[in-house]
Design a protein around this motif. Sequence first.
Motif, mmCIF file in Angstrom:
data_model
loop_
_atom_site.group_PDB
_atom_site.id
_atom_site.type_symbol
_atom_site.label_atom_id
_atom_site.label_comp_id
_atom_site.label_asym_id
_atom_site.label_seq_id
_atom_site.Cartn_x
_atom_site.Cartn_y
_atom_site.Cartn_z
ATOM 1 N N PRO A 88 -11.537 5.752 -5.746
ATOM 2 C CA PRO A 88 -11.279 7.134 -6.185
ATOM 3 C C PRO A 88 -10.720 7.272 -7.596
ATOM 4 C CG PRO A 88 -10.586 6.862 -3.916
ATOM 5 C CD PRO A 88 -10.977 5.495 -4.400
ATOM 6 N N VAL A 89 -9.916 6.314 -8.071
ATOM 7 C CA VAL A 89 -9.293 6.501 -9.381
ATOM 8 C C VAL A 89 -10.320 6.633 -10.504
ATOM 9 C CG1 VAL A 89 -7.125 5.357 -8.798
ATOM 10 C CG2 VAL A 89 -9.023 3.987 -9.666
ATOM 11 N N HIS A 90 -11.463 5.985 -10.368
ATOM 12 C CA HIS A 90 -12.429 5.975 -11.471
ATOM 13 C C HIS A 90 -12.959 7.381 -11.784
ATOM 14 C CE1 HIS A 90 -12.540 1.598 -11.563
ATOM 15 N NE2 HIS A 90 -12.574 1.631 -10.249
ATOM 16 N N LYS A 91 -13.120 8.183 -10.757
ATOM 17 C CA LYS A 91 -13.707 9.509 -10.953
ATOM 18 C C LYS A 91 -12.679 10.630 -10.904
ATOM 19 C CE LYS A 91 -18.339 8.229 -9.520
ATOM 20 N NZ LYS A 91 -19.553 8.593 -8.758
ATOM 21 N N SER A 92 -11.413 10.248 -11.006
ATOM 22 C CA SER A 92 -10.345 11.245 -10.972
ATOM 23 C C SER A 92 -10.003 11.698 -12.386
ATOM 24 C CB SER A 92 -9.097 10.659 -10.299
ATOM 25 O OG SER A 92 -7.987 11.484 -10.507
ATOM 26 N N GLU A 93 -10.252 12.976 -12.663
ATOM 27 C CA GLU A 93 -9.906 13.541 -13.977
ATOM 28 C C GLU A 93 -8.405 13.418 -14.232
ATOM 29 O OE1 GLU A 93 -10.885 15.605 -17.589
ATOM 30 O OE2 GLU A 93 -12.179 14.745 -16.027
ATOM 31 N N LYS A 94 -7.622 13.652 -13.207
ATOM 32 C CA LYS A 94 -6.165 13.574 -13.324
ATOM 33 C C LYS A 94 -5.736 12.147 -13.681
ATOM 34 C CE LYS A 94 -1.925 14.603 -10.673
ATOM 35 N NZ LYS A 94 -1.311 13.272 -10.656
ATOM 36 N N PHE A 95 -6.350 11.162 -13.045
ATOM 37 C CA PHE A 95 -5.994 9.768 -13.337
ATOM 38 C C PHE A 95 -6.223 9.440 -14.803
ATOM 39 C CE2 PHE A 95 -7.398 5.398 -14.033
ATOM 40 C CZ PHE A 95 -6.289 4.694 -13.582
ATOM 41 N N TRP A 96 -7.374 9.805 -15.325
ATOM 42 C CA TRP A 96 -7.683 9.461 -16.717
ATOM 43 C C TRP A 96 -6.850 10.268 -17.698
ATOM 44 C CZ3 TRP A 96 -9.663 5.086 -17.781
ATOM 45 C CH2 TRP A 96 -10.501 4.462 -16.864
ATOM 46 N N ARG A 97 -6.589 11.510 -17.384
ATOM 47 C CA ARG A 97 -5.760 12.335 -18.257
ATOM 48 C C ARG A 97 -4.354 11.752 -18.387
ATOM 49 N NH1 ARG A 97 -6.755 16.660 -15.777
ATOM 50 N NH2 ARG A 97 -4.854 16.841 -14.544
ATOM 51 N N GLU A 98 -3.848 11.193 -17.295
ATOM 52 C CA GLU A 98 -2.480 10.670 -17.295
ATOM 53 C C GLU A 98 -2.385 9.210 -17.729
ATOM 54 O OE1 GLU A 98 -1.119 11.305 -13.331
ATOM 55 O OE2 GLU A 98 -0.868 13.478 -13.574
ATOM 56 N N ASN A 99 -3.488 8.464 -17.629
ATOM 57 C CA ASN A 99 -3.380 7.017 -17.795
ATOM 58 C C ASN A 99 -4.282 6.385 -18.852
ATOM 59 O OD1 ASN A 99 -1.485 6.185 -15.503
ATOM 60 N ND2 ASN A 99 -3.011 7.397 -14.395
ATOM 61 N N ALA A 100 -5.159 7.173 -19.487
ATOM 62 C CA ALA A 100 -6.109 6.563 -20.430
ATOM 63 C C ALA A 100 -5.403 5.749 -21.513
ATOM 64 C CB ALA A 100 -6.979 7.650 -21.065
ATOM 65 N N ASP A 101 -4.293 6.275 -22.045
ATOM 66 C CA ASP A 101 -3.616 5.564 -23.128
ATOM 67 C C ASP A 101 -2.944 4.279 -22.650
ATOM 68 O OD1 ASP A 101 -1.729 6.984 -21.646
ATOM 69 O OD2 ASP A 101 -0.423 7.320 -23.364
ATOM 70 N N VAL A 130 0.832 -1.207 0.000
ATOM 71 C CA VAL A 130 0.000 0.000 0.000
ATOM 72 C C VAL A 130 0.863 1.253 0.000
ATOM 73 C CG1 VAL A 130 -1.620 1.358 1.383
ATOM 74 C CG2 VAL A 130 -1.967 -1.096 1.106
ATOM 75 N N GLN A 131 1.956 1.225 0.742
ATOM 76 C CA GLN A 131 2.830 2.387 0.871
ATOM 77 C C GLN A 131 3.421 2.809 -0.472
ATOM 78 O OE1 GLN A 131 5.805 1.837 3.854
ATOM 79 N NE2 GLN A 131 6.773 3.827 3.515
ATOM 80 N N TYR A 132 3.715 1.834 -1.341
ATOM 81 C CA TYR A 132 4.387 2.142 -2.601
ATOM 82 C C TYR A 132 3.480 1.946 -3.823
ATOM 83 C CZ TYR A 132 8.570 2.115 0.279
ATOM 84 O OH TYR A 132 9.487 2.389 1.244
ATOM 85 N N LEU A 133 2.204 1.790 -3.577
ATOM 86 C CA LEU A 133 1.281 1.486 -4.662
ATOM 87 C C LEU A 133 0.929 2.751 -5.442
ATOM 88 C CD1 LEU A 133 -0.348 -0.891 -5.802
ATOM 89 C CD2 LEU A 133 -2.189 -0.269 -4.260
ATOM 90 N N CYS A 134 1.118 2.699 -6.761
ATOM 91 C CA CYS A 134 0.699 3.827 -7.595
ATOM 92 C C CYS A 134 -0.724 3.578 -8.076
ATOM 93 C CB CYS A 134 1.642 4.021 -8.778
ATOM 94 S SG CYS A 134 1.379 2.906 -10.175
ATOM 95 N N SER A 135 -1.392 4.608 -8.455
ATOM 96 C CA SER A 135 -2.807 4.521 -8.802
ATOM 97 C C SER A 135 -3.069 3.550 -9.941
ATOM 98 C CB SER A 135 -3.345 5.908 -9.164
ATOM 99 O OG SER A 135 -3.329 6.754 -8.052
ATOM 100 N N PHE A 136 -2.224 3.581 -10.978
ATOM 101 C CA PHE A 136 -2.520 2.730 -12.120
ATOM 102 C C PHE A 136 -2.351 1.254 -11.778
ATOM 103 C CE2 PHE A 136 -1.820 0.496 -16.110
ATOM 104 C CZ PHE A 136 -2.932 0.939 -16.815
ATOM 105 N N GLU A 137 -1.376 0.919 -10.941
ATOM 106 C CA GLU A 137 -1.218 -0.469 -10.520
ATOM 107 C C GLU A 137 -2.465 -0.945 -9.785
ATOM 108 O OE1 GLU A 137 3.306 -1.645 -9.607
ATOM 109 O OE2 GLU A 137 2.600 0.093 -8.491
ATOM 110 N N TYR A 138 -2.984 -0.101 -8.912
ATOM 111 C CA TYR A 138 -4.193 -0.462 -8.176
ATOM 112 C C TYR A 138 -5.363 -0.627 -9.145
ATOM 113 C CZ TYR A 138 -7.729 -0.519 -4.552
ATOM 114 O OH TYR A 138 -8.768 -0.895 -3.733
#
Length: 208
Positions: A120-133, A98-106
């Motif tokens: 939280p990642v599903h509704k995070s605009e920042k998450f999708w902007r950075e990880n959609a591809d 958990v301490q070293y877990l990044c959002s995309f891995e989760y």
Amino acid sequence: MTYDTTIAEQMNRYSVIPSLADILRESVKEKVTRIVLAVFRNLIVKPQDPQIARENCIQMVQCKVMEQLVKLTQKDYQHDEDIYNNIKYLTVKLQNTVQYLCSFEYYSSEVKSGRMEWSPVHKSEKFWRENADRLNDDNYELLKILIRLLHSSKDSLVLSVACHDLGQYVSHYILGRRVLETLKVKEELLLLLSHPNPNVKHQALHTI
């Protein structure tokens, strides 16, 4: 079986961890608890590839094994050395994860487990902007799993989140619409417009 290194390295392909997490949560039999914890430990210790061991840890976190470990520590298992030691070992390993877990891995672990929820990642605009591809990686593996869930899952929550995520992919990846047309997702979404759950219908319509 998981004492065998080769088998332990392949177990995470078959949704073993989510199923065992359910059993750990529901069972009151001490012998069942002992075996489930031993299997979880083997899935961390036995794989020679550290990335596989890490993915197994992530999936245990996603399946809320840590919460079950907390409950187990409240019981008196000191008389059972195997259970006691495995609880301590797994607690340390999952806390470090958990301490070293990044959002995309989760997120990736959640999708692969098939246990989708509004984390939280599903509704995070920042998450999708950075990880959609990144959903294009490994021959669109995560996209294909999301589409498969639309067809196979009976859980309204899973269906809602999967539809939402496909919509976010289209919104944030410039070629997303073309990719999803190639993967023939529209047919699955159209079928969900007649789903009895209003949130599933809403998310499917939004993605269409």
